[in-house]
Design an enzyme around this catalytic site. Structure first.
Site, short mmCIF file in Angstrom:
data_model
loop_
_atom_site.label_atom_id
_atom_site.label_comp_id
_atom_site.label_asym_id
_atom_site.label_seq_id
_atom_site.Cartn_x
_atom_site.Cartn_y
_atom_site.Cartn_z
N GLY A 157 -21.38 47.44 -7.19
CA GLY A 157 -21.63 47.17 -8.47
C GLY A 157 -21.63 48.49 -9.38
O GLY A 157 -22.28 48.70 -10.21
N GLY A 158 -20.60 49.17 -9.05
CA GLY A 158 -20.25 50.48 -9.57
C GLY A 158 -20.11 50.59 -11.36
O GLY A 158 -20.36 51.61 -11.64
N VAL B 121 -15.91 49.84 -7.63
CA VAL B 121 -15.85 49.50 -8.85
C VAL B 121 -14.67 48.68 -9.08
O VAL B 121 -13.69 48.79 -8.44
CB VAL B 121 -15.35 51.00 -9.55
CG1 VAL B 121 -15.17 50.57 -10.90
CG2 VAL B 121 -16.42 52.01 -9.37
N ASP C 83 -19.90 40.54 4.94
CA ASP C 83 -20.96 40.22 4.37
C ASP C 83 -21.78 39.12 4.72
O ASP C 83 -21.50 37.88 4.84
CB ASP C 83 -20.71 40.17 2.87
CG ASP C 83 -21.83 39.76 1.86
OD1 ASP C 83 -22.92 39.72 2.52
OD2 ASP C 83 -21.77 39.55 0.61
N ASP D 97 -13.18 43.02 0.92
CA ASP D 97 -14.50 43.38 -0.01
C ASP D 97 -15.37 41.83 0.24
O ASP D 97 -14.53 40.92 -0.04
CB ASP D 97 -14.22 43.41 -1.37
CG ASP D 97 -15.44 43.97 -2.15
OD1 ASP D 97 -16.41 44.57 -1.64
OD2 ASP D 97 -15.15 43.61 -3.27
N THR E 27 -15.15 45.88 -12.14
CA THR E 27 -15.16 45.09 -13.63
C THR E 27 -14.69 46.05 -14.53
O THR E 27 -14.21 45.77 -15.46
CB THR E 27 -16.54 44.63 -13.60
OG1 THR E 27 -17.03 43.67 -12.71
CG2 THR E 27 -16.76 44.01 -15.03
N GLY F 228 -20.76 43.26 -12.04
CA GLY F 228 -20.28 42.94 -13.18
C GLY F 228 -21.18 43.82 -14.13
O GLY F 228 -21.70 44.74 -13.94
P1 13P Z 1 -18.27 45.89 -10.02
O1 13P Z 1 -17.10 44.81 -10.36
O2 13P Z 1 -19.80 45.69 -10.75
O3 13P Z 1 -17.79 47.11 -10.50
O4 13P Z 1 -18.61 45.93 -8.52
C1 13P Z 1 -17.43 45.93 -7.71
C2 13P Z 1 -17.86 45.63 -6.21
O5 13P Z 1 -19.10 46.03 -6.09
C3 13P Z 1 -17.02 45.17 -5.44
O6 13P Z 1 -17.65 45.05 -4.25
#
Ligand code: 13P
Length: 288
Positions: free
Chosen positions: A209-210, A231, A106, A85, A233, A179
């Site tokens: 950022g799910g 997902v 990235d 990631d 956080t 987050g």
């Molecule tokens: P969240 O921590 O907001 O769920 O985002 C996870 C993410 O996008 C990891 O790349």
């Protein structure tokens, strides 16, 4: 089933108009909870590993070996990809070497030409090894391993430049952030998403950022070409709340309640419930 790249599962997701969840792992308990839920739900799944989490778990080789062994020992039959990631250029090569089946480079912090050049090089390496590759355009804000950024909207022309290199999935910033979302967050930019989709055609799009995106916005994003949703956080929050409750109720002081297998069990159950709920929203249940 052995580890697979994310290519096939995302192609199916685009055709079937659903999204595969990428759930980030932080330790053995996390990994087991996500794999068992995916198996129970008959859903394909992507295990995300940030560079920070990889380091924390003892290195990328340790993580890849743990995931492969767990798939075998738990008899997991659904397709599972292990995915770096937000990889740095160097991190990508480390994970390729360590046996990851999918990589995210990235390059969004580089000028577009440098992002293109580095992504192009990695397309070639990943293709030769049968790994899937995700690239990013338009920095996704929030906190990523201690680095805080704003939610940007990607330039659709830049997205096309990167998508045309032969990557398997594209993370385009559409106002999403990692987050918790601030109270005054204006929501996802569907105009940007539609404009990106128009330029990149059938390329599976990735929504980072799910955590905390309202269900109607998630469903609309899937209808506009999002095929992978990340997902992290939300699982962390669920795990922390369940563990805190267990301790606050004093259960760790009763009998053998301090045994890590008991102490962590409520958190593990909370992760399973979160993953299941997300898979339902994403529409991936029964798709393995
Ligand atoms: P969240 O921590 O907001 O769920 O985002 C996870 C993410 O996008 C990891 O790349």
């Amino acid at each position: 089933m052995a580890l697979v790249s994310a290519k096939e599962m995302l192609k199916k997701a685009i055709d079937g108009k659903y999204a595969v969840g990428q759930f980030n792992i932080n330790n053995l308990e996390w990994t087991k909870a996500i794999l068992q839920t995916a198996e129970e739900m008959k859903s394909p799944v992507i295990l995300g590993v940030s560079e920070g989490a990889g380091k924390y778990m003892g290195g990328f080789k340790t993580v890849a070996a743990m995931v492969s062994a767990m798939i075998e020992c738990l008899g997991i039959t659904v397709p599972v990809a292990i995915h770096l990631d937000h990889g740095t250029y160097e991190g990508c090569y480390k994970c390729i070497e360590a046996g990851f089946s999918s990589i995210m480079f990235d390059g969004s912090k580089f000028p577009i030409d440098e992002n293109v050049a580095k992504t192009m090089e990695l397309v070639d390496v990943c293709n030769k090894k049968g790994l899937s590759l995700e690239a990013e355009v338009g920095a996704i804000g929030g906190e990523e391993d201690g680095v805080i950024g704003r939610g940007e909207c990607a330039d659709p022309d830049e997205c096309k430049k990167i998508a045309d290199l032969g990557i398997d999935m594209l993370a385009a910033g559409i106002g999403n952030i990692h987050g918790k979302y601030p109270a005054d967050w204006p929501g996802l930019s569907f105009d940007t998403l539609a404009a990106v989709k128009k330029k990149v055609g059938n390329m599976p799009l990735v929504l980072h950022g799910g955590t905390g995106i309202p269900t109607d916005q998630i469903k609309k994003a899937i209808s506009l070409g999002v095929a992978k949703i990340n997902v992290n956080t939300e699982c962390q929050l669920a795990f922390a709340a369940a563990t805190r409750k267990y301790v606050e109720e004093g259960k760790d002081l009763v009998g053998k309640g301090f045994d890590p297998r008991k102490l962590l069990a409520p958190g593990v159950e909370a992760i399973k419930a979160t993953v299941k709920e997300k898979m339902e929203i994403f529409g991936s249940i029964g798709k393995a």
